[in-house]
Design a protein around this motif. Structure first.
Motif, PDB file in Angstrom:
ATOM      1  N   SER A 143       0.912  -1.137   0.087  1.00  0.00           N
ATOM      2  CA  SER A 143       0.053   0.049  -0.072  1.00  0.00           C
ATOM      3  C   SER A 143       0.890   1.262  -0.052  1.00  0.00           C
ATOM      4  N   ARG A 144       0.176   2.500  -0.489  1.00  0.00           N
ATOM      5  CA  ARG A 144       0.868   3.562  -0.347  1.00  0.00           C
ATOM      6  C   ARG A 144       1.434   3.920   1.027  1.00  0.00           C
ATOM      7  N   ASN A 165      -1.010  12.208  -6.202  1.00  0.00           N
ATOM      8  CA  ASN A 165       0.644  11.837  -6.810  1.00  0.00           C
ATOM      9  C   ASN A 165       0.435  10.181  -7.178  1.00  0.00           C
ATOM     10  N   ASP A 166       0.968   9.881  -8.253  1.00  0.00           N
ATOM     11  CA  ASP A 166       0.891   8.558  -8.797  1.00  0.00           C
ATOM     12  C   ASP A 166       2.302   7.721  -8.762  1.00  0.00           C
ATOM     13  N   TYR A 167       3.261   8.433  -8.136  1.00  0.00           N
ATOM     14  CA  TYR A 167       4.603   7.696  -7.863  1.00  0.00           C
ATOM     15  C   TYR A 167       5.104   8.046  -6.614  1.00  0.00           C
ATOM     16  N   GLY A 198      -3.883   3.849  -7.960  1.00  0.00           N
ATOM     17  CA  GLY A 198      -4.674   4.052  -6.722  1.00  0.00           C
ATOM     18  C   GLY A 198      -3.788   4.249  -5.579  1.00  0.00           C
ATOM     19  N   ASP A 199      -4.110   3.316  -4.525  1.00  0.00           N
ATOM     20  CA  ASP A 199      -3.052   3.644  -3.517  1.00  0.00           C
ATOM     21  C   ASP A 199      -2.240   2.052  -3.302  1.00  0.00           C
ATOM     22  N   THR A 200      -1.989   1.294  -4.384  1.00  0.00           N
ATOM     23  CA  THR A 200      -1.435   0.318  -4.405  1.00  0.00           C
ATOM     24  C   THR A 200      -0.082   0.266  -5.318  1.00  0.00           C
ATOM     25  N   VAL A 201       1.133  -0.135  -4.901  1.00  0.00           N
ATOM     26  CA  VAL A 201       2.169  -0.355  -5.727  1.00  0.00           C
ATOM     27  C   VAL A 201       1.881  -1.299  -6.784  1.00  0.00           C
ATOM     28  N   SER A 202       2.145  -0.750  -8.001  1.00  0.00           N
ATOM     29  CA  SER A 202       1.677  -1.706  -9.227  1.00  0.00           C
ATOM     30  C   SER A 202       3.188  -1.888 -10.026  1.00  0.00           C
ATOM     31  N   LYS A 203       4.123  -1.176 -10.038  1.00  0.00           N
ATOM     32  CA  LYS A 203       5.431  -1.091 -10.878  1.00  0.00           C
ATOM     33  C   LYS A 203       6.614  -0.726 -10.061  1.00  0.00           C
TER      34      LYS A 203
END
Length: 214
Positions: A143-144, A165-167, A198-203
């Protein structure tokens, strides 16, 4: 991917109750067990496959807390990925920028320049046998909030314009002689970058910066 938890098989014992009237039958003597009828040894539980921890840092890759494999050592990084992810795929490129790419079915990719550090990209947690993390177990699916608690910082980049923010950046380091493209007037920085869905690390991007215009 996460380490698969061992399965537990529960066997229910069936109790057979025989009602015998008192005095109706003599007590049976214990029967000897012949060698040919001995019980087969119990099978040992299957072992859970070990999962390697590949730590992604700003300078390179470390497998199971081993020595750092620098991104500048292209052959060593490729060899390490080949051991934990799978056989090294066929090279693609070089492209217009001089990068040669090695792509493990869209889950992991290494972009190798003609000179300088390679760029590692992890876009899926479906990597059997290895889990990629950046700090304190933070990786794809985290999670973020957990990433921020582990030391990540928000980057001022909002791709979808929703005001969030997306990163995130991990291990930020200034690079003298560069100028940030997102923070006017400030020195550029390098970092490990986490992309968020969203609020989850994807990459995970093994090496990123805010001063390159590629």
């Amino acid at each position: 991917m996460r380490t698969r938890a061992p399965r537990v098989v529960i066997v229910s014992a069936v109790a057979i109750l025989t009602v015998i009237a008192a005095g109706c039958a003599p007590t049976a003597a214990p029967q000897s067990t012949s060698s040919s009828g001995s019980a087969s040894p119990s099978s040992s539980p299957s072992e859970t496959p070990e999962t390697a921890d590949a730590r992604v840092t700003i300078d390179g890759l470390s497998i199971d807390e081993g020595p750092l494999i620098a991104y500048t050592d292209h052959d060593a990084v490729l060899a390490a990925l080949g051991e934990v992810v799978g056989p090294v795929p066929e090279a693609q490129g070089p492209d217009a920028y001089g990068f040669t790419s090695y792509d493990w079915d869209g889950a992991v990719r290494l972009n190798v320049p003609e000179s300088g550090p390679a760029a590692l990209w992890i876009g899926s947690d479906d990597t059997p046998g290895v889990v990629f993390t950046v700090a304190d177990g933070i990786g794809i699916g985290s999670s973020r909030a957990d990433a921020l608690a582990a030391g990540a910082e928000e980057l001022p980049m909002d791709d979808d314009g929703d005001g969030v923010n997306d990163y995130l950046a991990v291990g930020t380091r200034e690079v003298p002689g560069t100028m940030s493209l997102v923070r006017p007037g400030e020195v550029g920085v390098q970092y490990v970058m986490l992309a968020l869905d969203g609020d989850t690390v994807s990459k995970i991007f093994g090496l990123a910066d805010d001063f390159s215009d590629l």
